[in-house]
Design a protein around this motif. Sequence first.
Motif, PDB file in Angstrom:
ATOM      1  N   GLY A 161       0.823  -1.205   0.000  1.00  0.00           N
ATOM      2  CA  GLY A 161       0.000   0.000   0.000  1.00  0.00           C
ATOM      3  C   GLY A 161       0.855   1.252   0.000  1.00  0.00           C
ATOM      4  N   VAL A 162       0.263   2.344   0.405  1.00  0.00           N
ATOM      5  CA  VAL A 162       0.948   3.633   0.385  1.00  0.00           C
ATOM      6  C   VAL A 162       2.070   3.677   1.415  1.00  0.00           C
ATOM      7  N   ALA A 163       2.040   2.800   2.401  1.00  0.00           N
ATOM      8  CA  ALA A 163       3.072   2.816   3.439  1.00  0.00           C
ATOM      9  C   ALA A 163       4.461   2.606   2.850  1.00  0.00           C
ATOM     10  N   LEU A 164       4.561   1.804   1.812  1.00  0.00           N
ATOM     11  CA  LEU A 164       5.862   1.591   1.181  1.00  0.00           C
ATOM     12  C   LEU A 164       6.349   2.863   0.503  1.00  0.00           C
ATOM     13  N   LEU A 165       5.442   3.626  -0.075  1.00  0.00           N
ATOM     14  CA  LEU A 165       5.837   4.870  -0.723  1.00  0.00           C
ATOM     15  C   LEU A 165       6.171   5.952   0.297  1.00  0.00           C
ATOM     16  N   ASP A 166       5.574   5.878   1.476  1.00  0.00           N
ATOM     17  CA  ASP A 166       5.904   6.836   2.528  1.00  0.00           C
ATOM     18  C   ASP A 166       7.268   6.548   3.140  1.00  0.00           C
ATOM     19  N   ASN A 167       7.608   5.271   3.256  1.00  0.00           N
ATOM     20  CA  ASN A 167       8.881   4.880   3.851  1.00  0.00           C
ATOM     21  C   ASN A 167       9.519   3.791   2.983  1.00  0.00           C
ATOM     22  N   PRO A 168      10.238   4.187   1.922  1.00  0.00           N
ATOM     23  CA  PRO A 168      10.806   3.169   1.032  1.00  0.00           C
ATOM     24  C   PRO A 168      11.965   2.390   1.650  1.00  0.00           C
ATOM     25  N   ILE A 169      12.587   2.943   2.684  1.00  0.00           N
ATOM     26  CA  ILE A 169      13.683   2.244   3.350  1.00  0.00           C
ATOM     27  C   ILE A 169      13.088   1.471   4.522  1.00  0.00           C
ATOM     28  N   ALA A 170      12.441   0.371   4.198  1.00  0.00           N
ATOM     29  CA  ALA A 170      11.813  -0.466   5.213  1.00  0.00           C
ATOM     30  C   ALA A 170      12.258  -1.909   4.986  1.00  0.00           C
ATOM     31  N   TRP A 171      11.953  -2.746   5.947  1.00  0.00           N
ATOM     32  CA  TRP A 171      12.328  -4.152   5.826  1.00  0.00           C
ATOM     33  C   TRP A 171      11.641  -4.814   4.647  1.00  0.00           C
ATOM     34  N   ARG A 172      10.475  -4.310   4.280  1.00  0.00           N
ATOM     35  CA  ARG A 172       9.747  -4.882   3.143  1.00  0.00           C
ATOM     36  C   ARG A 172      10.494  -4.665   1.829  1.00  0.00           C
ATOM     37  N   SER A 173      11.403  -3.715   1.808  1.00  0.00           N
ATOM     38  CA  SER A 173      12.173  -3.461   0.592  1.00  0.00           C
ATOM     39  C   SER A 173      13.126  -4.606   0.264  1.00  0.00           C
ATOM     40  N   LEU A 174      13.376  -5.461   1.235  1.00  0.00           N
ATOM     41  CA  LEU A 174      14.221  -6.625   0.970  1.00  0.00           C
ATOM     42  C   LEU A 174      13.534  -7.623   0.038  1.00  0.00           C
ATOM     43  N   LEU A 175      12.238  -7.481  -0.134  1.00  0.00           N
ATOM     44  CA  LEU A 175      11.495  -8.362  -1.034  1.00  0.00           C
ATOM     45  C   LEU A 175      11.593  -7.946  -2.500  1.00  0.00           C
ATOM     46  N   ILE A 176      12.217  -6.822  -2.773  1.00  0.00           N
ATOM     47  CA  ILE A 176      12.266  -6.310  -4.148  1.00  0.00           C
ATOM     48  C   ILE A 176      12.878  -7.320  -5.124  1.00  0.00           C
ATOM     49  N   PRO A 177      14.001  -7.976  -4.807  1.00  0.00           N
ATOM     50  CA  PRO A 177      14.524  -8.946  -5.782  1.00  0.00           C
ATOM     51  C   PRO A 177      13.559 -10.100  -6.067  1.00  0.00           C
ATOM     52  N   PHE A 178      12.850 -10.559  -5.050  1.00  0.00           N
ATOM     53  CA  PHE A 178      11.902 -11.653  -5.252  1.00  0.00           C
ATOM     54  C   PHE A 178      10.690 -11.186  -6.059  1.00  0.00           C
ATOM     55  N   MET A 179      10.225  -9.984  -5.751  1.00  0.00           N
ATOM     56  CA  MET A 179       9.115  -9.423  -6.521  1.00  0.00           C
ATOM     57  C   MET A 179       9.543  -9.150  -7.963  1.00  0.00           C
ATOM     58  N   ALA A 180      10.803  -8.749  -8.150  1.00  0.00           N
ATOM     59  CA  ALA A 180      11.298  -8.504  -9.506  1.00  0.00           C
ATOM     60  C   ALA A 180      11.345  -9.804 -10.305  1.00  0.00           C
ATOM     61  N   CYS A 181      11.711 -10.900  -9.664  1.00  0.00           N
ATOM     62  CA  CYS A 181      11.698 -12.198 -10.359  1.00  0.00           C
ATOM     63  C   CYS A 181      10.278 -12.572 -10.760  1.00  0.00           C
ATOM     64  N   PHE A 182       9.344 -12.370  -9.864  1.00  0.00           N
ATOM     65  CA  PHE A 182       7.944 -12.651 -10.171  1.00  0.00           C
ATOM     66  C   PHE A 182       7.439 -11.714 -11.269  1.00  0.00           C
ATOM     67  N   ALA A 183       7.830 -10.447 -11.201  1.00  0.00           N
ATOM     68  CA  ALA A 183       7.425  -9.473 -12.218  1.00  0.00           C
ATOM     69  C   ALA A 183       8.028  -9.814 -13.575  1.00  0.00           C
ATOM     70  N   TYR A 184       9.248 -10.343 -13.573  1.00  0.00           N
ATOM     71  CA  TYR A 184       9.881 -10.764 -14.824  1.00  0.00           C
ATOM     72  C   TYR A 184       9.062 -11.876 -15.476  1.00  0.00           C
ATOM     73  N   GLY A 185       8.588 -12.803 -14.664  1.00  0.00           N
ATOM     74  CA  GLY A 185       7.723 -13.860 -15.178  1.00  0.00           C
ATOM     75  C   GLY A 185       6.404 -13.318 -15.699  1.00  0.00           C
ATOM     76  N   LEU A 186       5.831 -12.352 -14.981  1.00  0.00           N
ATOM     77  CA  LEU A 186       4.591 -11.729 -15.453  1.00  0.00           C
ATOM     78  C   LEU A 186       4.797 -11.001 -16.777  1.00  0.00           C
ATOM     79  N   ALA A 187       5.929 -10.321 -16.904  1.00  0.00           N
ATOM     80  CA  ALA A 187       6.214  -9.588 -18.144  1.00  0.00           C
ATOM     81  C   ALA A 187       6.366 -10.561 -19.314  1.00  0.00           C
TER      82      ALA A 187
END
Length: 136
Positions: free
Chosen positions: A32-58
């Motif tokens: 949600g918007v919480a990630l955009l309010d605080n991009p330096i969060a622990w959830r940002s560690l998921l970016i590589p995994f989400m990018a792999c999933f996004a690569y598959g979606l693309a």
Amino acid sequence: MFTEIFKTIRGIKPFFLLVIFFTLSLMVFDEGVALLDNPIAWRSLLIPFMACFAYGLAWGWVFFVIKASHILPQEDLANLGFLVACSVMVFALLITFSYLSNNHGSISLEIFKKPEFIYTCTLYIMSMVAFDVAAS
């Protein structure tokens, strides 16, 4: 400032932009918007995994457009890949025009922070990739 950003973005291939915006969309959809309010969060560690999933979606999107382009015989004048690309582009334009007509006085840089902006940009890039794939 914006011209340099747009020149940089223009140099990136649409497929890679699609992976980037799919990743952003997945992250914003999950957090949600919480990630955009605080991009330096622990959830940002998921970016590589989400990018792999996004690569598959693309790649799934590209495969869908390729299959849609090759369903009809070569001698047919229609191309379903262009139809898919045009449909996605029209939908993104409808969202944009609807937003602009409803918020004509309050457009600012705050729009970049809204998840709907990221989703709409993802739709635009999906249509750009679909046009590229359908044309080849």
